[in-house]
Design an enzyme around this catalytic site. Sequence first.
Site, mmCIF file in Angstrom:
data_model
loop_
_atom_site.group_PDB
_atom_site.id
_atom_site.type_symbol
_atom_site.label_atom_id
_atom_site.label_comp_id
_atom_site.label_asym_id
_atom_site.label_seq_id
_atom_site.Cartn_x
_atom_site.Cartn_y
_atom_site.Cartn_z
ATOM 1 N N ARG A 67 37.573 42.649 26.774
ATOM 2 C CA ARG A 67 38.664 42.651 27.748
ATOM 3 C C ARG A 67 40.015 42.697 27.043
ATOM 4 N NH1 ARG A 67 38.640 38.013 31.979
ATOM 5 N NH2 ARG A 67 40.341 39.313 32.763
ATOM 6 N N ILE A 99 46.181 37.575 33.471
ATOM 7 C CA ILE A 99 46.215 36.987 32.127
ATOM 8 C C ILE A 99 46.557 38.034 31.072
ATOM 9 C CG2 ILE A 99 44.569 35.175 32.757
ATOM 10 C CD1 ILE A 99 42.368 36.805 31.342
ATOM 11 N N HIS A 115 46.960 31.378 35.606
ATOM 12 C CA HIS A 115 45.578 31.314 35.122
ATOM 13 C C HIS A 115 45.469 31.471 33.612
ATOM 14 C CE1 HIS A 115 44.028 32.567 39.386
ATOM 15 N NE2 HIS A 115 44.495 31.333 39.342
ATOM 16 N N GLU A 210 44.864 47.088 50.858
ATOM 17 C CA GLU A 210 43.843 46.537 51.739
ATOM 18 C C GLU A 210 44.352 45.308 52.477
ATOM 19 O OE1 GLU A 210 40.477 45.769 49.278
ATOM 20 O OE2 GLU A 210 40.258 47.859 48.645
#
EC number: 2.3.1.286
Length: 240
Positions: A67, A99, A115, A210
Amino acid sequence: MFEIIKDQVQNIKKIVVVTGAGISQESGIPTFRGKDGLWRNHDAMKLATIDAFYDNPELVWTWYNERRANIFAAKPNPGHKAIAELEKYAQVSVLTQNIDGLHQKAGSTEVLELHGSIIKIKCSVCDYKEEITSEFSEIPPICKCGNILRPDVVWFGESLPQDVWQKAMILANQCDLMIIVGTSLVVSPANTLPIYAKQSHTTLIEINPEITEMSSEMDLVVRDTGANSLPELVSLFKQN
């Protein structure tokens, strides 16, 4: 698109922007919950809890290393840059669930990482913390105290850093305008930030392709991405 605040712009002094994974998706960073989300090929409970970390720290560290490589290659998109540009016209605080550090790369000066950060590590036992400057020679990496180092991120079931959360609540209570971008507003306690703002009669704008949990509570809903719509918001401030 933003006509609802056109007459208010000159009176907006404090802006809080709450961001989630959606704003970084256009920079090539997958979301967790979308159809191409990060959880699609992984069991979240095997990767993002403290119990999972202790059960298989090598697996978790390998996944976070992958990641991190993806995030380091990513660049801020027009949405990140527009948020940074808003600082020319008002005091802007970014409260992000991401993050990835892209808000800082774009030039935002006050970013609260609710976070944590993928480029930071901490010891699982002692108070040791630092930024990652190079790849580790062993996985999982070991602290000087002999215990395992972990990513300095908030995992499922863990509390947010209390100093960061307290400041986030204060900022949410004191802003004139809150813009919520690219977050589904399902993760607690970050999803309560619009509630704090609404209690202070703040104007709430949601930018998300959305419907979210709180769409009906917003003063304005923009069914588009941050990269597409936020530059138009900046243009509105430029005109005043």
